[in-house]
Design a protein around this motif. Structure first.
Motif, mmCIF file in Angstrom:
data_model
loop_
_atom_site.group_PDB
_atom_site.id
_atom_site.type_symbol
_atom_site.label_atom_id
_atom_site.label_comp_id
_atom_site.label_asym_id
_atom_site.label_seq_id
_atom_site.Cartn_x
_atom_site.Cartn_y
_atom_site.Cartn_z
ATOM 1 N N ARG A 1 -82.956 66.071 26.736
ATOM 2 C CA ARG A 1 -84.018 65.291 27.372
ATOM 3 C C ARG A 1 -84.627 64.239 26.446
ATOM 4 O O ARG A 1 -85.537 63.517 26.849
ATOM 5 N N LEU A 2 -84.145 64.146 25.232
ATOM 6 C CA LEU A 2 -84.752 63.215 24.283
ATOM 7 C C LEU A 2 -84.694 61.773 24.768
ATOM 8 O O LEU A 2 -85.568 60.973 24.441
ATOM 9 N N ASP B 1 -97.235 77.036 27.592
ATOM 10 C CA ASP B 1 -98.255 76.521 28.509
ATOM 11 C C ASP B 1 -99.666 76.693 27.966
ATOM 12 O O ASP B 1 -100.544 75.860 28.233
ATOM 13 N N THR B 2 -99.916 77.779 27.236
ATOM 14 C CA THR B 2 -101.247 77.977 26.659
ATOM 15 C C THR B 2 -101.601 76.825 25.739
ATOM 16 O O THR B 2 -102.683 76.227 25.829
ATOM 17 N N TRP B 3 -100.707 76.499 24.816
ATOM 18 C CA TRP B 3 -101.005 75.449 23.835
ATOM 19 C C TRP B 3 -100.967 74.060 24.462
ATOM 20 O O TRP B 3 -101.697 73.163 24.018
ATOM 21 N N LEU B 4 -100.137 73.857 25.478
ATOM 22 C CA LEU B 4 -100.153 72.577 26.191
ATOM 23 C C LEU B 4 -101.468 72.395 26.935
ATOM 24 O O LEU B 4 -102.065 71.314 26.906
ATOM 25 N N ASP B 5 -101.920 73.447 27.612
ATOM 26 C CA ASP B 5 -103.213 73.375 28.313
ATOM 27 C C ASP B 5 -104.351 73.139 27.322
ATOM 28 O O ASP B 5 -105.289 72.376 27.604
ATOM 29 N N GLU B 6 -104.267 73.784 26.178
ATOM 30 C CA GLU B 6 -105.305 73.608 25.168
ATOM 31 C C GLU B 6 -105.344 72.158 24.679
ATOM 32 O O GLU B 6 -106.434 71.580 24.510
ATOM 33 N N PHE B 7 -104.167 71.569 24.461
ATOM 34 C CA PHE B 7 -104.141 70.183 23.996
ATOM 35 C C PHE B 7 -104.677 69.242 25.079
ATOM 36 O O PHE B 7 -105.425 68.302 24.782
ATOM 37 N N ASP B 8 -104.336 69.491 26.333
ATOM 38 C CA ASP B 8 -104.908 68.699 27.424
ATOM 39 C C ASP B 8 -106.435 68.807 27.421
ATOM 40 O O ASP B 8 -107.145 67.805 27.614
ATOM 41 N N LEU C 1 -92.774 65.107 27.467
ATOM 42 C CA LEU C 1 -91.721 65.258 28.468
ATOM 43 C C LEU C 1 -92.125 66.121 29.660
ATOM 44 O O LEU C 1 -91.623 65.918 30.765
ATOM 45 N N ASP C 2 -93.019 67.085 29.436
ATOM 46 C CA ASP C 2 -93.419 67.975 30.523
ATOM 47 C C ASP C 2 -94.787 67.644 31.089
ATOM 48 O O ASP C 2 -95.077 68.007 32.237
ATOM 49 N N ARG C 3 -95.631 66.986 30.300
ATOM 50 C CA ARG C 3 -96.981 66.661 30.763
ATOM 51 C C ARG C 3 -97.210 65.161 30.914
ATOM 52 O O ARG C 3 -98.308 64.732 31.243
ATOM 53 N N GLY C 4 -96.198 64.349 30.647
ATOM 54 C CA GLY C 4 -96.300 62.915 30.875
ATOM 55 C C GLY C 4 -96.739 62.097 29.682
ATOM 56 O O GLY C 4 -96.449 60.898 29.611
ATOM 57 N N GLY C 5 -97.487 62.698 28.754
ATOM 58 C CA GLY C 5 -97.905 61.972 27.549
ATOM 59 C C GLY C 5 -98.660 60.691 27.832
ATOM 60 O O GLY C 5 -98.496 59.697 27.116
ATOM 61 N N VAL C 6 -99.521 60.699 28.846
ATOM 62 C CA VAL C 6 -100.245 59.477 29.217
ATOM 63 C C VAL C 6 -101.116 59.023 28.052
ATOM 64 O O VAL C 6 -101.843 59.809 27.445
ATOM 65 N N GLY C 7 -101.022 57.757 27.731
ATOM 66 C CA GLY C 7 -101.866 57.180 26.688
ATOM 67 C C GLY C 7 -101.356 57.362 25.277
ATOM 68 O O GLY C 7 -102.022 56.939 24.331
#
Length: 299
Positions: free
Chosen positions: A234-235, A86-93, A121-127
């Motif tokens: 989930r692929l 979650d830390t690195w996902l939040d950072e990328f967001d 897959l977990d954050r939607g990858g919008v755009g």
């Protein structure tokens, strides 16, 4: 090309970013964002791809993830609770928002490919127009089992050392580190020398703390917060075009890459003969040509 660098605030710390802009940016070209491996490596090795900016008229965006490189500060020491997905996902967001990266192509290498999959897959990858999954994995358990299978390429004494160390859990011995170094030389990378690109020889601050906490002591035995990374089932949910890249001598074995290529609808797989874990370093001309074709097809 023109290179700019800067920092974005994140969790009371800073994320260092680097953008390569072409002399002439062509219309309709979405930037390529690159996610480095580790956890705890840096963006440095991606600099061998800088030429893609002028070659294809598009921006490249790379950064050092929190806990390594120019995104390290002494205030991070002792905060192992940070070293989770979650830390690195939040950072990328936060990076996407801070740099206005609304429409992008995404390339993740090794751990960076895991991060790319979780973003999709977990954050939607919008755009996200397309994803390049380079020398990465969908299953930590398969990665570990393939690593153990490849111990047969070591000498008998090295194999015995690996097996005995795994049973004892005492990793910090000269014998184990020597066997580990040989394994990484075979399947990851060798030590840079004077003929290597400057970005590989440049001193860097690796994030050993984040690697130990998130993955574990070594590549073969995941035991940290990412040890349960199991996304093979989930692929089929990946909706954007996907390119899987691996080398024949890669930590990402052909079986690991095949799991990705078979699981993602319509995925394409490029296998680099003779390459280890950083195909873009060991066969840069082919990798650049492949990226240019792929990105132009998927803008």
């Amino acid at each position: 090309m023109h290179i700019s660098e800067g920092y974005l605030p994140f969790l009371g710390h800073q994320t260092h970013w680097r953008v390569v802009e072409p002399d002439e940016e062509l219309p309709g070209r979405a930037p390529l964002v690159l996610l480095h491996g580790g956890p705890g490596s840096t963006h440095n090795y991606f600099e061998v791809l800088d030429g893609l900016a002028d070659l294809d008229g598009r921006r490249l965006v790379m950064y050092d993830q929190l806990g390594c490189g120019l995104s390290w500060d002494d205030g991070l020491a002792g905060h192992d609770e940070l070293w989770r997905a979650d830390t690195w996902l939040d950072e990328f967001d936060a990076l996407r928002a801070g740099l206005g990266l609304e429409r992008i192509h995404l390339l993740g290498q090794s751990w960076g490919g895991m991060l790319a999959l979780m973003h999709l897959l977990d954050r939607g990858g919008v755009g996200v127009r397309s994803v390049v999954l380079s020398s990465t994995l969908a299953s930590a358990s398969l990665w570990g089992s393939e690593g153990h299978r490849r111990l047969r390429y070591l000498g008998a004494d090295e194999r015995r050392t690996m097996e005995e160390t795994e049973r004892s859990g005492r990793f910090d011995t000269p014998e184990f580190r020597a066997a580990e170094a040989r394994y990484l030389e075979l399947f990851c990378a060798g030590e840079p020398d004077e003929s290597s690109p400057e970005c590989l020889r440049r001193p860097k601050r690796t994030g050993r703390e984040s690697y130990l906490a998130a993955w574990g002591d070594n590549e073969l035995m995941p035991s940290g917060t990412l040890a349960g990374f199991e996304y093979a089932g989930r692929l089929k949910e990946v909706r954007c075009p996907a390119l899987v890249v691996s080398g024949t001598q890669d930590l990402c074995s052909p079986l690991v890459a095949k799991q990705l290529a078979d699981g993602i609808p319509g995925a394409r797989w490029e296998l680099f003969e003779g390459c280890r874990h950083a195909c873009f370093v060991e066969d840069t001309p082919r990798y650049l040509a492949m990226l240019r074709e792929w990105l132009d097809e998927n803008d």
